[in-house]
Scaffold this motif. Sequence first.
Motif, PDB file in Angstrom:
ATOM      1  N   THR A 129       0.843  -1.187   0.000  1.00  0.00           N
ATOM      2  CA  THR A 129       0.000   0.000   0.000  1.00  0.00           C
ATOM      3  C   THR A 129       0.878   1.235   0.000  1.00  0.00           C
ATOM      4  N   ALA A 130       0.523   2.203  -0.825  1.00  0.00           N
ATOM      5  CA  ALA A 130       1.117   3.535  -0.753  1.00  0.00           C
ATOM      6  C   ALA A 130       0.073   4.410  -0.073  1.00  0.00           C
ATOM      7  N   PRO A 131       0.112   4.514   1.263  1.00  0.00           N
ATOM      8  CA  PRO A 131      -1.019   5.084   2.007  1.00  0.00           C
ATOM      9  C   PRO A 131      -1.230   6.570   1.784  1.00  0.00           C
ATOM     10  N   ASP A 132      -0.197   7.282   1.363  1.00  0.00           N
ATOM     11  CA  ASP A 132      -0.292   8.732   1.240  1.00  0.00           C
ATOM     12  C   ASP A 132       0.005   9.171  -0.184  1.00  0.00           C
ATOM     13  N   ALA A 133      -0.359   8.327  -1.170  1.00  0.00           N
ATOM     14  CA  ALA A 133       0.000   8.617  -2.555  1.00  0.00           C
ATOM     15  C   ALA A 133      -0.776   9.796  -3.131  1.00  0.00           C
ATOM     16  N   GLY A 134      -2.047   9.937  -2.775  1.00  0.00           N
ATOM     17  CA  GLY A 134      -2.898  10.958  -3.385  1.00  0.00           C
ATOM     18  C   GLY A 134      -3.153  12.142  -2.474  1.00  0.00           C
ATOM     19  N   VAL A 135      -3.198  13.328  -3.076  1.00  0.00           N
ATOM     20  CA  VAL A 135      -3.531  14.563  -2.367  1.00  0.00           C
ATOM     21  C   VAL A 135      -4.718  15.206  -3.072  1.00  0.00           C
ATOM     22  N   VAL A 136      -5.781  15.468  -2.331  1.00  0.00           N
ATOM     23  CA  VAL A 136      -6.984  16.092  -2.892  1.00  0.00           C
ATOM     24  C   VAL A 136      -6.915  17.591  -2.680  1.00  0.00           C
ATOM     25  N   ASP A 137      -7.142  18.346  -3.753  1.00  0.00           N
ATOM     26  CA  ASP A 137      -7.150  19.805  -3.702  1.00  0.00           C
ATOM     27  C   ASP A 137      -8.360  20.283  -4.499  1.00  0.00           C
ATOM     28  N   GLY A 138      -9.466  20.571  -3.794  1.00  0.00           N
ATOM     29  CA  GLY A 138     -10.699  20.939  -4.492  1.00  0.00           C
ATOM     30  C   GLY A 138     -11.241  19.750  -5.261  1.00  0.00           C
ATOM     31  N   ASP A 139     -11.459  19.945  -6.558  1.00  0.00           N
ATOM     32  CA  ASP A 139     -11.981  18.840  -7.368  1.00  0.00           C
ATOM     33  C   ASP A 139     -10.865  18.028  -8.016  1.00  0.00           C
ATOM     34  N   ARG A 140      -9.636  18.267  -7.597  1.00  0.00           N
ATOM     35  CA  ARG A 140      -8.495  17.559  -8.178  1.00  0.00           C
ATOM     36  C   ARG A 140      -7.850  16.610  -7.183  1.00  0.00           C
ATOM     37  N   MET A 141      -7.323  15.521  -7.710  1.00  0.00           N
ATOM     38  CA  MET A 141      -6.488  14.619  -6.925  1.00  0.00           C
ATOM     39  C   MET A 141      -5.196  14.390  -7.695  1.00  0.00           C
ATOM     40  N   THR A 142      -4.075  14.677  -7.034  1.00  0.00           N
ATOM     41  CA  THR A 142      -2.759  14.398  -7.599  1.00  0.00           C
ATOM     42  C   THR A 142      -2.201  13.175  -6.893  1.00  0.00           C
ATOM     43  N   THR A 143      -1.937  12.139  -7.657  1.00  0.00           N
ATOM     44  CA  THR A 143      -1.494  10.864  -7.098  1.00  0.00           C
ATOM     45  C   THR A 143      -0.097  10.538  -7.604  1.00  0.00           C
ATOM     46  N   GLU A 144       0.802  10.252  -6.652  1.00  0.00           N
ATOM     47  CA  GLU A 144       2.162   9.860  -7.002  1.00  0.00           C
ATOM     48  C   GLU A 144       2.455   8.535  -6.310  1.00  0.00           C
TER      49      GLU A 144
END
Length: 267
Positions: A129-144
Motif C-alpha cells: 500500500t502507498a497510504p499517502d500517494a494521493g492529495v486532494v485539492d478541491g476537485d483535483r487529486m494528484t497521485t504519485e
Amino acid sequence: MTRRVARRALAAGVAAVVLPLVASGVAAAAPALGEATATVEVDEQGAAQVELTYVVDGGDGPDDTTSLSFSALDFGGDAGPVDDLEVTSADGEQLETSVETADLKTTVTVTLAEPLAAGAETTLTLRYTAPDAGVVDGDRMTTEVPVLVFDLPAATTAPGVFAATVRLAPGYDYVEGFPANPERVSASDGRTEVSYELPAAPSLLRSVATTGDAPLLTLGGWVNLALFLTLLAGGAALALSFTRGRARAAEERDDAAPATEPAGRRH
C-alpha cells in the motif's frame, strides 16, 4: 495548487528518473529484469493498492542468486512510500523480506525460496500500500505512486518491458501525468484506467485527475505549447536570416560586377 502538492510535484519531477538511471548504470550481470507488470488502484482518500509482478532472468553469472532487492523513493508524503508489504513466489509462497530506509530511499531485500541459477527464471509478486500517494485539492487529486524498482537493469529495453494499469479513484477523470504519454486511457466499471507500456520501470506513476471539467491547457499542455512556440520562433528566425543572407549576397554581386559601356560610344 497547495504548497504540499507543489512540493510533491517538484520532488517527483526531479527524482522520477533517479532509480531508472542508477539501475541502467549497473554493469550487466546476473540476474536481470525480464519483464514487469503493475496494477494500481486508488481510493477516494488517495491511498493506492499496488501489485507488481517481476520476471527475473538468472543471466549467465557463475554464482546462484539467493536474494533480490527493490527500491522506492519517498516523494514527500506524510507516511512512508511502502506499507503492508507482502512478497510471494510464483507458487504463492510468502517470502522473507527486510526493509531499510535511508534518507528518501526505501530498499526491500527479498530472500528467495530457492537460489536462482544461471539460465533459470523466477517470478515474484510484490503487493503493498502507498497510504499517502494521493492529495486532494478541491476537485483535483494528484497521485504519485512509488514503484518498487528492481535494482538491476533490464535484459532488454524494448517497449512493453514494463506494463502498468492505474485505476483512478471513482468519479475522477484523467488530466495528465507521468509518464506523459500513456498507451491508452479508458473507462471500466465506473473508473478511469490509465495504461502504460514502457521500456523500463519508472520510479513513480503520477496522475492528475479531476471530478470537474478538465482544463483546456494543463501543465503538460503549457509545456508543449511553449516548445511549439519556441520551435516556431526559431524556424521563423532561421528563415529570416536565410532570406537576408541571400539578399546581402545579391547586393554584393551587383556591386562587384563591372559597369558596361553603351555599344554606340565604342571607338
